[in-house]
Write a protein that holds these residues in place. Structure first.
Motif, PDB file in Angstrom:
ATOM      1  N   PHE A  72      -1.551  -4.357  -9.898  1.00  0.00           N
ATOM      2  CA  PHE A  72      -0.382  -3.825  -9.188  1.00  0.00           C
ATOM      3  C   PHE A  72      -0.151  -4.535  -7.851  1.00  0.00           C
ATOM      4  O   PHE A  72       0.956  -5.014  -7.562  1.00  0.00           O
ATOM      5  CB  PHE A  72      -0.564  -2.317  -8.960  1.00  0.00           C
ATOM      6  CG  PHE A  72       0.597  -1.659  -8.256  1.00  0.00           C
ATOM      7  CD1 PHE A  72       1.676  -1.169  -8.977  1.00  0.00           C
ATOM      8  CD2 PHE A  72       0.617  -1.535  -6.869  1.00  0.00           C
ATOM      9  CE1 PHE A  72       2.748  -0.568  -8.335  1.00  0.00           C
ATOM     10  CE2 PHE A  72       1.692  -0.945  -6.221  1.00  0.00           C
ATOM     11  CZ  PHE A  72       2.752  -0.458  -6.956  1.00  0.00           C
ATOM     12  N   ASP A  73      -1.196  -4.585  -7.017  1.00  0.00           N
ATOM     13  CA  ASP A  73      -1.040  -5.175  -5.682  1.00  0.00           C
ATOM     14  C   ASP A  73      -0.607  -6.634  -5.767  1.00  0.00           C
ATOM     15  O   ASP A  73       0.255  -7.089  -4.995  1.00  0.00           O
ATOM     16  CB  ASP A  73      -2.354  -5.081  -4.904  1.00  0.00           C
ATOM     17  CG  ASP A  73      -2.669  -3.647  -4.469  1.00  0.00           C
ATOM     18  OD1 ASP A  73      -1.863  -2.751  -4.812  1.00  0.00           O
ATOM     19  OD2 ASP A  73      -3.695  -3.429  -3.809  1.00  0.00           O
ATOM     20  N   LYS A  97       0.836  -1.208   0.000  1.00  0.00           N
ATOM     21  CA  LYS A  97       0.000   0.000   0.000  1.00  0.00           C
ATOM     22  C   LYS A  97       0.870   1.258   0.000  1.00  0.00           C
ATOM     23  O   LYS A  97       0.566   2.240  -0.683  1.00  0.00           O
ATOM     24  CB  LYS A  97      -0.926   0.006   1.221  1.00  0.00           C
ATOM     25  CG  LYS A  97      -2.085  -0.974   1.125  1.00  0.00           C
ATOM     26  CD  LYS A  97      -2.980  -0.878   2.359  1.00  0.00           C
ATOM     27  CE  LYS A  97      -4.108  -1.895   2.283  1.00  0.00           C
ATOM     28  NZ  LYS A  97      -4.930  -1.891   3.522  1.00  0.00           N
ATOM     29  N   ARG A  98       1.944   1.220   0.789  1.00  0.00           N
ATOM     30  CA  ARG A  98       2.844   2.388   0.832  1.00  0.00           C
ATOM     31  C   ARG A  98       3.523   2.598  -0.517  1.00  0.00           C
ATOM     32  O   ARG A  98       3.672   3.722  -0.991  1.00  0.00           O
ATOM     33  CB  ARG A  98       3.903   2.225   1.928  1.00  0.00           C
ATOM     34  CG  ARG A  98       3.357   2.315   3.337  1.00  0.00           C
ATOM     35  CD  ARG A  98       4.455   2.558   4.351  1.00  0.00           C
ATOM     36  NE  ARG A  98       5.481   1.533   4.324  1.00  0.00           N
ATOM     37  CZ  ARG A  98       5.417   0.397   5.024  1.00  0.00           C
ATOM     38  NH1 ARG A  98       4.361   0.150   5.792  1.00  0.00           N
ATOM     39  NH2 ARG A  98       6.382  -0.490   4.959  1.00  0.00           N
ATOM     40  N   VAL A  99       3.930   1.496  -1.135  1.00  0.00           N
ATOM     41  CA  VAL A  99       4.607   1.568  -2.429  1.00  0.00           C
ATOM     42  C   VAL A  99       3.661   2.077  -3.520  1.00  0.00           C
ATOM     43  O   VAL A  99       4.082   2.744  -4.464  1.00  0.00           O
ATOM     44  CB  VAL A  99       5.176   0.181  -2.826  1.00  0.00           C
ATOM     45  CG1 VAL A  99       5.760   0.226  -4.231  1.00  0.00           C
ATOM     46  CG2 VAL A  99       6.239  -0.267  -1.837  1.00  0.00           C
ATOM     47  N   SER A 100       2.365   1.788  -3.386  1.00  0.00           N
ATOM     48  CA  SER A 100       1.403   2.173  -4.420  1.00  0.00           C
ATOM     49  C   SER A 100       1.349   3.689  -4.635  1.00  0.00           C
ATOM     50  O   SER A 100       0.902   4.164  -5.672  1.00  0.00           O
ATOM     51  CB  SER A 100       0.007   1.637  -4.083  1.00  0.00           C
ATOM     52  OG  SER A 100      -0.509   2.286  -2.928  1.00  0.00           O
ATOM     53  N   VAL A 101       1.822   4.444  -3.653  1.00  0.00           N
ATOM     54  CA  VAL A 101       1.906   5.906  -3.790  1.00  0.00           C
ATOM     55  C   VAL A 101       2.854   6.265  -4.938  1.00  0.00           C
ATOM     56  O   VAL A 101       2.711   7.298  -5.580  1.00  0.00           O
ATOM     57  CB  VAL A 101       2.404   6.547  -2.473  1.00  0.00           C
ATOM     58  CG1 VAL A 101       2.612   8.045  -2.637  1.00  0.00           C
ATOM     59  CG2 VAL A 101       1.404   6.267  -1.355  1.00  0.00           C
ATOM     60  N   TYR A 102       3.832   5.370  -5.189  1.00  0.00           N
ATOM     61  CA  TYR A 102       4.848   5.633  -6.208  1.00  0.00           C
ATOM     62  C   TYR A 102       4.591   4.849  -7.492  1.00  0.00           C
ATOM     63  O   TYR A 102       5.519   4.494  -8.207  1.00  0.00           O
ATOM     64  CB  TYR A 102       6.242   5.271  -5.663  1.00  0.00           C
ATOM     65  CG  TYR A 102       6.568   5.918  -4.340  1.00  0.00           C
ATOM     66  CD1 TYR A 102       6.672   7.300  -4.225  1.00  0.00           C
ATOM     67  CD2 TYR A 102       6.753   5.148  -3.200  1.00  0.00           C
ATOM     68  CE1 TYR A 102       6.963   7.896  -3.007  1.00  0.00           C
ATOM     69  CE2 TYR A 102       7.051   5.731  -1.980  1.00  0.00           C
ATOM     70  CZ  TYR A 102       7.147   7.104  -1.888  1.00  0.00           C
ATOM     71  OH  TYR A 102       7.435   7.689  -0.690  1.00  0.00           O
ATOM     72  N   LYS A 103       3.319   4.585  -7.801  1.00  0.00           N
ATOM     73  CA  LYS A 103       2.993   3.794  -8.999  1.00  0.00           C
ATOM     74  C   LYS A 103       3.631   4.369 -10.256  1.00  0.00           C
ATOM     75  O   LYS A 103       4.132   3.645 -11.110  1.00  0.00           O
ATOM     76  CB  LYS A 103       1.479   3.713  -9.193  1.00  0.00           C
ATOM     77  CG  LYS A 103       0.832   2.548  -8.490  1.00  0.00           C
ATOM     78  CD  LYS A 103      -0.640   2.449  -8.861  1.00  0.00           C
ATOM     79  CE  LYS A 103      -1.306   1.341  -8.044  1.00  0.00           C
ATOM     80  NZ  LYS A 103      -2.744   1.230  -8.349  1.00  0.00           N
ATOM     81  N   ILE A 104       3.613   5.692 -10.378  1.00  0.00           N
ATOM     82  CA  ILE A 104       4.161   6.329 -11.579  1.00  0.00           C
ATOM     83  C   ILE A 104       5.669   6.088 -11.669  1.00  0.00           C
ATOM     84  O   ILE A 104       6.226   5.911 -12.744  1.00  0.00           O
ATOM     85  CB  ILE A 104       3.854   7.845 -11.583  1.00  0.00           C
ATOM     86  CG1 ILE A 104       2.344   8.061 -11.679  1.00  0.00           C
ATOM     87  CG2 ILE A 104       4.565   8.556 -12.736  1.00  0.00           C
ATOM     88  CD1 ILE A 104       1.904   9.494 -11.525  1.00  0.00           C
ATOM     89  N   ASP A 115      11.564   3.018 -10.992  1.00  0.00           N
ATOM     90  CA  ASP A 115      12.674   3.480 -10.154  1.00  0.00           C
ATOM     91  C   ASP A 115      12.734   2.674  -8.856  1.00  0.00           C
ATOM     92  O   ASP A 115      13.816   2.292  -8.397  1.00  0.00           O
ATOM     93  CB  ASP A 115      12.520   4.974  -9.819  1.00  0.00           C
ATOM     94  CG  ASP A 115      12.548   5.837 -11.059  1.00  0.00           C
ATOM     95  OD1 ASP A 115      13.199   5.444 -12.035  1.00  0.00           O
ATOM     96  OD2 ASP A 115      11.916   6.906 -11.053  1.00  0.00           O
ATOM     97  N   TYR A 116      11.583   2.434  -8.255  1.00  0.00           N
ATOM     98  CA  TYR A 116      11.523   1.648  -7.021  1.00  0.00           C
ATOM     99  C   TYR A 116      12.093   0.253  -7.246  1.00  0.00           C
ATOM    100  O   TYR A 116      12.930  -0.230  -6.464  1.00  0.00           O
ATOM    101  CB  TYR A 116      10.076   1.563  -6.545  1.00  0.00           C
ATOM    102  CG  TYR A 116       9.896   0.854  -5.222  1.00  0.00           C
ATOM    103  CD1 TYR A 116       9.964   1.553  -4.015  1.00  0.00           C
ATOM    104  CD2 TYR A 116       9.658  -0.517  -5.170  1.00  0.00           C
ATOM    105  CE1 TYR A 116       9.808   0.904  -2.797  1.00  0.00           C
ATOM    106  CE2 TYR A 116       9.498  -1.175  -3.965  1.00  0.00           C
ATOM    107  CZ  TYR A 116       9.569  -0.464  -2.780  1.00  0.00           C
ATOM    108  OH  TYR A 116       9.423  -1.115  -1.573  1.00  0.00           O
TER     109      TYR A 116
END
Length: 329
Positions: free
Chosen positions: A315-316, A239-246, A250-251
């Protein structure tokens, strides 16, 4: 306004293009293959502008009518192929924007240049439609296919195009560019250069990114603590990572670089080439715990996650599977 002299690296490709223009030996179709940010679009734009320049030099002059049209994006004989669907170029896109249009002779100059960004997104039907044009092109046509993965194109298309592969640029050149052109301080240039891995576009993006440090810190925190995380905590991490979907690429690249550091240290015990030098305690611990096979499995899982996310898989689901693979190895 930049010319070939302002391009960082790719000197062999630039020399090839300039020689082809100078000797009037321009092919009808090219594939510019390289990862996102490697400079494909800039080279294609300069190639097209040079072909259309009225002065007939090895660089665009930026003074003639043709160059001014090209800079403004209004040159009638430089056509950039677009597509409405975000992840595919359909047969109608190719038929309308290339196959039908190519029958009309150039309005101004000697050439009619078609630039196809994301050409590896062409459907098989679209590629077959393009193949007919590439097999029997008008003398004035030049088609530039820009790809991240040329292997996804039909072999028949690849065999009829000149392949120009964009290689990684030396770190010294990347760092020099960041410091001299973007006035990035030495320490930040080092970090951006290390993470860019020879990709000048990515280095520039990282240098200008407000989120990069956040993404890096989030990834490092996960990797340091994942051994002790249970399933609910992994779901929360997703859920925290989903903030950086765009910026998910890079992640994932940060995760990959971490495990390459682990692999490098495990194999050589050399800390000089480790990018996450400030995290050596955790790198050493992971190298001790993980087997070579386990690290290899994780690196493969990260690549698979990139491919699945590009293909719009949930994504999840993709990220949960990846984190479970990391935890298990």
């Amino acid at each position: 306004m930049s010319g070939f002299k302002d391009v960082v690296g790719h000197k062999d490709i630039i020399q090839y293009i300039q020689t082809a223009v100078k000797q009037d030996k321009v092919s009808h179709a090219y594939i510019l293959n390289g990862e996102r940010g490697s400079g494909k679009k800039l080279l294609a734009k300069l190639f097209a502008q040079t072909l259309q320049c009225e002065n007939g030099e090895e660089e665009p002059c930026y003074e003639c009518h043709s160059c001014k049209q090209a800079v403004s994006g209004n040159h009638p004989d430089i056509i950039k192929v677009t597509h409405e669907k975000p992840n595919s170029i359909g047969v109608d896109d190719i038929r309308v924007q290339i196959n039908e249009d190519i029958q009309v002779k150039p309005y101004n100059g000697k050439y009619k240049v078609y630039i196809v960004p994301d050409a590896d997104m062409m459907t098989v039907q679209a590629q077959n439609a393009l193949l007919k044009t590439i097999e029997e092109p008008p003398a004035y046509a030049v088609i530039l296919l820009l790809t991240e993965n040329a292997e996804s194109l039909l072999p028949t298309i690849c065999s009829r195009c000149v392949m120009l592969k964009l290689r990684n640029i030396k770190d010294t050149l990347v760092k020099k560019y960041l410091m001299e052109n973007l006035q990035i301080p030495d320490y930040k240039a080092d970090v951006c250069t290390a993470f860019a891995q020879g990709n000048i576009g990515k280095a520039i993006m990282l240098a200008n990114s407000e989120h990069f440090n956040e993404i890096k810190d989030e990834a490092v925190s996960l990797l340091k603590n994942i051994d002790d995380m249970e399933l609910p905590e992994l779901v929360e991490a997703v859920k925290r990572v989903s903030v950086y979907k765009i910026e998910i690429t890079d992640y994932l690249d940060i995760l990959m670089i971490w495990y390459r550091d682990v692999l490098l240290y495990k194999a050589t015990k050399n800390i000089d080439r480790v990018i996450f030098g400030e995290q050596m305690e955790y790198i050493k611990e992971r190298a001790r715990k993980s087997s070579y096979e386990g690290i290899s499995t994780i690196l493969e899982a990260i690549e698979k996650a990139k491919t699945r996310l590009k293909a719009n898989v949930n994504f999840d689901l993709v990220m949960e599977l990846l984190l479970l693979t990391i935890k298990e190895n």
